[in-house]
Design a protein around this motif. Structure first.
Motif, PDB file in Angstrom:
ATOM      1  N   PHE A  96       0.821  -1.204   0.000  1.00 17.27           N
ATOM      2  CA  PHE A  96       0.000   0.000   0.000  1.00 17.27           C
ATOM      3  C   PHE A  96       0.860   1.260   0.000  1.00 17.27           C
ATOM      4  CE2 PHE A  96       1.145  -0.167   4.377  1.00 17.27           C
ATOM      5  CZ  PHE A  96       1.002   1.115   4.884  1.00 17.27           C
ATOM      6  N   GLN A  97       2.149   1.122   0.370  1.00 20.00           N
ATOM      7  CA  GLN A  97       3.000   2.300   0.426  1.00 20.00           C
ATOM      8  C   GLN A  97       3.324   2.864  -0.948  1.00 20.00           C
ATOM      9  OE1 GLN A  97       6.412   1.244   2.742  1.00 20.00           O
ATOM     10  NE2 GLN A  97       5.234   0.936   4.607  1.00 20.00           N
ATOM     11  N   SER A  98       3.167   2.073  -1.995  1.00 22.23           N
ATOM     12  CA  SER A  98       3.438   2.587  -3.332  1.00 22.23           C
ATOM     13  C   SER A  98       2.483   3.719  -3.696  1.00 22.23           C
ATOM     14  CB  SER A  98       3.346   1.465  -4.372  1.00 22.23           C
ATOM     15  OG  SER A  98       2.043   0.918  -4.397  1.00 22.23           O
ATOM     16  N   ALA A  99       1.295   3.723  -3.106  1.00 19.95           N
ATOM     17  CA  ALA A  99       0.338   4.811  -3.308  1.00 19.95           C
ATOM     18  C   ALA A  99       0.003   5.509  -1.991  1.00 19.95           C
ATOM     19  CB  ALA A  99      -0.942   4.284  -3.947  1.00 19.95           C
ATOM     20  N   ARG A 100       0.600   5.046  -0.889  1.00 27.39           N
ATOM     21  CA  ARG A 100       0.351   5.554   0.460  1.00 27.39           C
ATOM     22  C   ARG A 100      -1.103   5.392   0.896  1.00 27.39           C
ATOM     23  NH1 ARG A 100       4.783   7.532   2.626  1.00 27.39           N
ATOM     24  NH2 ARG A 100       6.297   8.737   1.432  1.00 27.39           N
ATOM     25  N   MET A 101      -1.824   4.517   0.231  1.00 32.57           N
ATOM     26  CA  MET A 101      -3.179   4.168   0.642  1.00 32.57           C
ATOM     27  C   MET A 101      -3.479   2.770   0.137  1.00 32.57           C
ATOM     28  SD  MET A 101      -5.670   6.358  -1.911  1.00 32.57           S
ATOM     29  CE  MET A 101      -4.946   7.944  -1.558  1.00 32.57           C
ATOM     30  N   ASN A 102      -4.477   2.164   0.740  1.00 32.06           N
ATOM     31  CA  ASN A 102      -4.769   0.760   0.458  1.00 32.06           C
ATOM     32  C   ASN A 102      -5.675   0.648  -0.760  1.00 32.06           C
ATOM     33  OD1 ASN A 102      -4.875  -2.003   0.729  1.00 32.06           O
ATOM     34  ND2 ASN A 102      -6.494  -1.973   2.263  1.00 32.06           N
ATOM     35  N   ILE A 103      -5.046   0.600  -1.953  1.00 35.41           N
ATOM     36  CA  ILE A 103      -5.806   0.390  -3.179  1.00 35.41           C
ATOM     37  C   ILE A 103      -5.224  -0.817  -3.901  1.00 35.41           C
ATOM     38  CG2 ILE A 103      -6.500   2.800  -3.454  1.00 35.41           C
ATOM     39  CD1 ILE A 103      -4.254   3.143  -5.475  1.00 35.41           C
ATOM     40  N   PRO A 104      -6.060  -1.609  -4.568  1.00 37.42           N
ATOM     41  CA  PRO A 104      -5.542  -2.771  -5.305  1.00 37.42           C
ATOM     42  C   PRO A 104      -4.765  -2.318  -6.537  1.00 37.42           C
ATOM     43  CG  PRO A 104      -7.895  -2.516  -5.674  1.00 37.42           C
ATOM     44  CD  PRO A 104      -7.532  -1.517  -4.615  1.00 37.42           C
ATOM     45  N   ASP A 105      -3.997  -3.231  -7.091  1.00 40.38           N
ATOM     46  CA  ASP A 105      -3.124  -2.898  -8.207  1.00 40.38           C
ATOM     47  C   ASP A 105      -3.918  -2.435  -9.422  1.00 40.38           C
ATOM     48  OD1 ASP A 105      -0.450  -2.692  -9.195  1.00 40.38           O
ATOM     49  OD2 ASP A 105      -0.787  -4.482 -10.393  1.00 40.38           O
ATOM     50  N   TYR A 106      -5.125  -2.982  -9.617  1.00 39.81           N
ATOM     51  CA  TYR A 106      -5.915  -2.590 -10.783  1.00 39.81           C
ATOM     52  C   TYR A 106      -6.529  -1.194 -10.630  1.00 39.81           C
ATOM     53  CZ  TYR A 106      -9.677  -4.517  -7.850  1.00 39.81           C
ATOM     54  OH  TYR A 106     -10.518  -4.798  -6.810  1.00 39.81           O
ATOM     55  N   GLU A 107      -6.376  -0.564  -9.471  1.00 41.74           N
ATOM     56  CA  GLU A 107      -6.799   0.822  -9.283  1.00 41.74           C
ATOM     57  C   GLU A 107      -5.611   1.780  -9.212  1.00 41.74           C
ATOM     58  OE1 GLU A 107      -9.292   1.180  -5.889  1.00 41.74           O
ATOM     59  OE2 GLU A 107     -10.919  -0.031  -6.720  1.00 41.74           O
ATOM     60  N   ASN A 108      -4.402   1.250  -9.287  1.00 46.22           N
ATOM     61  CA  ASN A 108      -3.207   2.080  -9.189  1.00 46.22           C
ATOM     62  C   ASN A 108      -2.648   2.338 -10.595  1.00 46.22           C
ATOM     63  OD1 ASN A 108      -0.822   3.372  -8.544  1.00 46.22           O
ATOM     64  ND2 ASN A 108      -0.151   1.851  -7.058  1.00 46.22           N
ATOM     65  N   PRO A 109      -2.625   3.587 -11.062  1.00 50.49           N
ATOM     66  CA  PRO A 109      -2.159   3.870 -12.424  1.00 50.49           C
ATOM     67  C   PRO A 109      -0.645   3.879 -12.561  1.00 50.49           C
ATOM     68  CG  PRO A 109      -2.793   5.913 -11.343  1.00 50.49           C
ATOM     69  CD  PRO A 109      -3.135   4.807 -10.383  1.00 50.49           C
ATOM     70  N   GLN A 110       0.055   3.503 -11.506  1.00 47.68           N
ATOM     71  CA  GLN A 110       1.512   3.492 -11.519  1.00 47.68           C
ATOM     72  C   GLN A 110       2.018   2.053 -11.560  1.00 47.68           C
ATOM     73  OE1 GLN A 110       3.120   5.790  -8.320  1.00 47.68           O
ATOM     74  NE2 GLN A 110       5.211   5.778  -9.099  1.00 47.68           N
ATOM     75  N   VAL A 111       3.263   1.868 -12.045  1.00 44.75           N
ATOM     76  CA  VAL A 111       3.870   0.542 -12.129  1.00 44.75           C
ATOM     77  C   VAL A 111       4.844   0.365 -10.974  1.00 44.75           C
ATOM     78  CG1 VAL A 111       5.376  -0.963 -13.479  1.00 44.75           C
ATOM     79  CG2 VAL A 111       3.624   0.403 -14.625  1.00 44.75           C
ATOM     80  N   THR A 112       4.717  -0.748 -10.281  1.00 48.01           N
ATOM     81  CA  THR A 112       5.630  -1.096  -9.206  1.00 48.01           C
ATOM     82  C   THR A 112       6.104  -2.521  -9.395  1.00 48.01           C
ATOM     83  OG1 THR A 112       4.527   0.382  -7.627  1.00 48.01           O
ATOM     84  CG2 THR A 112       5.920  -1.351  -6.714  1.00 48.01           C
ATOM     85  N   ALA A 113       7.426  -2.714  -9.449  1.00 45.50           N
ATOM     86  CA  ALA A 113       8.001  -4.056  -9.494  1.00 45.50           C
ATOM     87  C   ALA A 113       8.324  -4.483  -8.072  1.00 45.50           C
ATOM     88  CB  ALA A 113       9.263  -4.063 -10.353  1.00 45.50           C
TER      89      ALA A 113
END
Length: 719
Positions: free
Chosen positions: A53-70
């Motif tokens: 969740f820290q990649s967006a600093r909130m608890n959103i699933p990957d299909y709601e995150n418009p950013q790429v995280t490896a």
């Protein structure tokens, strides 16, 4: 100094043990915090490594995150005998090794970065590549200045380490590891509850590591302790405390600067690493030239459920690191036939880092429109102090006759040389104050919009010369960085199309030349990216494919009309494709593959480099792959086998019109593993660089010979 650090670690452990013994009865669970710190599962792994969740600093699933995280976690590191962060990151698509100094660098999307972030904060353990308490590493791609600020942020992405936390279970893991190059490693992971109601949880990681180089000199010894404690004060309030202590003695990796290929406009010297005459097994250093580091980190997190829809999260981090010793670099001279050895001696190098961060996270509806909102405030103070002497180039060793003086370099010689050298003693503190907001909106069930922005105010107090009392290069800068993105679910939770515009910044200090002071604006990087994310149910396939275009502006360059002046009109771009695949097509058969292609170019700059690929941009092509299979042979025993590798394309170390181009040659590294587990016993045998490939990698103008075959045998017991 050693006694003080050990005392701090002991006092921390004792304090949390005493405090937790008075814990009250356990309250019933609350809906918030909604994001679990950790999950402990004693079963087979059944899901891919997912971004935290820290990649967006909130608890959103990957299909709601418009950013790429490896993300590199348990799935990719299982049975691999990894003992460093660098080894873990070899599994991240588009991440390649760069500078091999005491604190290693990596290249992401055409820009150098390092493992700077810890649990979302600027709180890395300085000069540490230790991984024993790391649960997962997230490589957050693109310029992420909106949520993470400009300090330690690179335009290609950032590396965020997530540590293990105490869990509601009692167990102990004890491990022994050995291998060639005199590798010895002992580790322990102890977890327990401290009261009958299980409100107080404690966990301790401890590791001792000793290893040598495959070359004629080179050692690395370290001791690492990481206690952590969590306490559920009430159903809505939870406190988490962590500490990390590191004591490390090491020789720095061999760093060689090759000679410029062009001399006077003519090609005189070699243009790539495989044509060098370096003896691959000679380090040109001595084991008495040590770099010694003591570092102590503290981390605290308070999570409070204000209401069913709102959560408060308060984070604090403190990093204190002190290093001393000899730092050696080498220059290849006389047409690359000799090594000139240069040494800096540090009486002390100190880094102090403090950060306080307050986040409010809400989940609510406005006129039927679902919102997930993040509002944050951040204060960060960083101070760097250095007290050193420069011995300069101590001697020159001819490769054709290395024994003539190769053993003359040692600590006593450096101490004698330093007696006549003038010291440099300075301190450079800075403060930054930030506010940011991010809102994830759901106009429809399929469409998600993310709108984010950050305001940052940097107050750099300048560099103070402690010998003369003068302060120079103090400045103040303000920046505003937006971030917007969208996701659209073509198939609900299965196939998602995404796009983003992201930005980041790096503060630039003023420069004085010919009596003129130049105050610069921050350097900005912006990214446009789009792609697709696919997550087939049952772990059959997880795929991310993206195209990005990063543009950097406000780079400082010399004035094309007057070489004695500066201007801020420099520009460059970095564009590329990235692919990451994880799949489990059959039960217990796991496949991972990733690849990246990057095109970087300096479009506006000094005449010597304009139109060229920038150095430190990493290779144009890189890839990683791994296949593993696990077979149950009895009720409580199983075998596993795996094979993987990396491809790293050629990497430019020198590239200019006047100096020519020098690059490290492309290379392929393969690795394999085989393991056996029976009840609480687990044994693994791994081989890195399986085919004993000789290769060079580098950055910042240096190259380093890569490690040869490393065979590692480990045994662990779980109680």
């Amino acid at each position: 100094m050693k006694t003080i650090y050990l005392a701090y670690a002991f006092m921390f452990t004792l304090l949390i043990t005493i405090c937790s013994s008075t814990a009250r009865a356990q309250y019933k669970d609350s809906l918030l915090p909604k994001q679990l710190d950790s999950v402990y599962i004693n079963a087979r792994f059944s899901a891919k490594d997912k971004a935290s969740f820290q990649s967006a600093r909130m608890n959103i699933p990957d299909y709601e995150n418009p950013q790429v995280t490896a993300s590199v976690g348990k799935r990719l590191t299982k049975n691999r005998n990894y003992t460093t962060q660098s080894a873990m990151l070899s599994n991240a698509a588009g991440v390649t090794p760069s500078w091999a100094g005491v604190a290693p660098y990596f290249t992401v999307r055409g820009f150098r970065t390092r493992s700077n972030f810890r649990n979302g904060l600027n709180a890395y353990l300085q000069y540490s590549d230790e991984n024993s308490n790391i649960q997962q590493i997230d490589v957050i791609k693109g310029p992420s200045g909106t949520l993470f600020g400009g300090t330690n942020m690179a335009f290609g992405g950032l590396i965020n380490v997530l540590t293990y936390v105490p869990v509601d279970s009692s167990f102990m893991n004890f491990s022994l590891t050995t291998g060639n190059n005199a590798l010895q490693r002992i580790g322990i992971d102890l977890n327990t509850h401290l009261d009958a109601t299980h409100k107080s949880l404690f966990r301790m990681f401890g590791t001792y590591t000793s290893r040598k180089s495959f070359q004629d000199a080179g050692i690395n010894k370290s001791i690492f302790l990481a206690p952590s404690f969590s306490y559920q004060l009430s159903p809505d309030l939870k406190v988490r405390l962590e500490a990390e202590f590191l004591r490390r003695n090491t020789t720095n990796s061999p760093l060689f600067t090759p000679a410029n290929p062009l001399v006077g406009g003519s090609l005189i010297n070699v243009e790539h690493s495989n044509d060098l005459n370096l003896d691959y097994f000679k380090s040109y250093t001595d084991n008495t030239l040590l770099w010694q580091t003591s570092s102590l980190n503290f981390y605290a997190k308070i999570s409070y459920a204000i209401s069913p829809d709102w959560q408060s999260e308060t984070n604090f981090a403190s990093t204190n690191s002190t290093s001393s010793g000899d730092y050696q670099t080498n220059l290849l001279v006389k047409n690359n036939t000799a090594v000139a050895r240069r040494v800096l001696h540090y009486d002390e190098e100190g880094m102090r880092n403090y950060q306080v961060q307050q986040n409010f996270i809400g989940h609510f509806n406005i006129r039927g429109l679902e919102n997930k909102l993040l509002v944050g405030l951040d204060y960060h103070r960083y101070s760097y102090a250095a007290n050193y002497k420069n011995a300069g180039y101590v001697d020159t060793i001819f490769m054709a006759n290395p024994l003539a003086g190769a053993n003359s370099l040692h600590a006593d010689l450096i101490r004698n040389l330093m007696l006549s050298k003038h010291p440099s003693n300075s301190v450079a503190p800075q403060n930054s104050y930030s506010a940011y907001i991010s809102d994830v909106i759901h106009p429809t069930d399929a469409l998600t919009l993310m709108l984010s922005a950050r305001y940052d105010r940097l107050i750099n107090l300048g560099t103070k010369d402690l010998l003369t009392g003068t302060t120079t290069a103090d400045y103040k800068q303000s920046t505003i960085t937006p971030k917007i993105g969208f996701t659209y679910q073509l198939l609900p939770k299965v196939a998602t199309f995404f796009g983003n515009y992201m930005s980041g910044f790096q503060n630039l200090a003023p420069t004085s030349t010919n009596g003129v002071l130049y105050n610069f604006k921050p350097q900005y990087g912006s990214q446009l990216e789009s792609g697709v994310k696919i997550a087939v149910p049952g772990n059959a396939l997880d795929l991310t494919l993206s195209y990005y275009a990063i543009n950097v502006r406000n780079t400082v360059m010399t004035d094309p009309n007057d070489a004695t002046k500066y201007t801020q009109g420099g520009r460059q771009y970095s564009r590329g494709l990235e692919l990451d695949i994880q799949a489990e097509p059959l039960p217990n058969l796991f496949i991972h593959a990733g690849g990246a292609h990057n095109i970087s170019k300096i479009t506006v700059a000094d005449a010597a480099v304009e139109g060229l690929r920038p150095v430190n941009a990493g290779p144009k092509w890189s890839s990683t792959w791994y296949v593993s299979y696990e077979r149950l042979v009895a009720k409580e025993s199983k075998w596993n086998v795996g094979f993987g590798g990396n491809y790293v394309g050629r990497d430019l170390i020198i590239n200019s019109q006047s100096a020519g181009s020098f690059y490290t040659d492309a290379y392929i590294l393969c690795n394999g593993n085989i393991g056996y587990a029976y009840r609480q016993l687990k044994c693994n045998l791994t081989a890195d660089n399986l085919f004993d490939t000789r290769y060079y990698y580098g950055g910042r103008g240096f190259i380093t010979p890569g490690n040869l075959r490393q065979c590692i045998l480990s045994m662990s017991l779980h109680f």
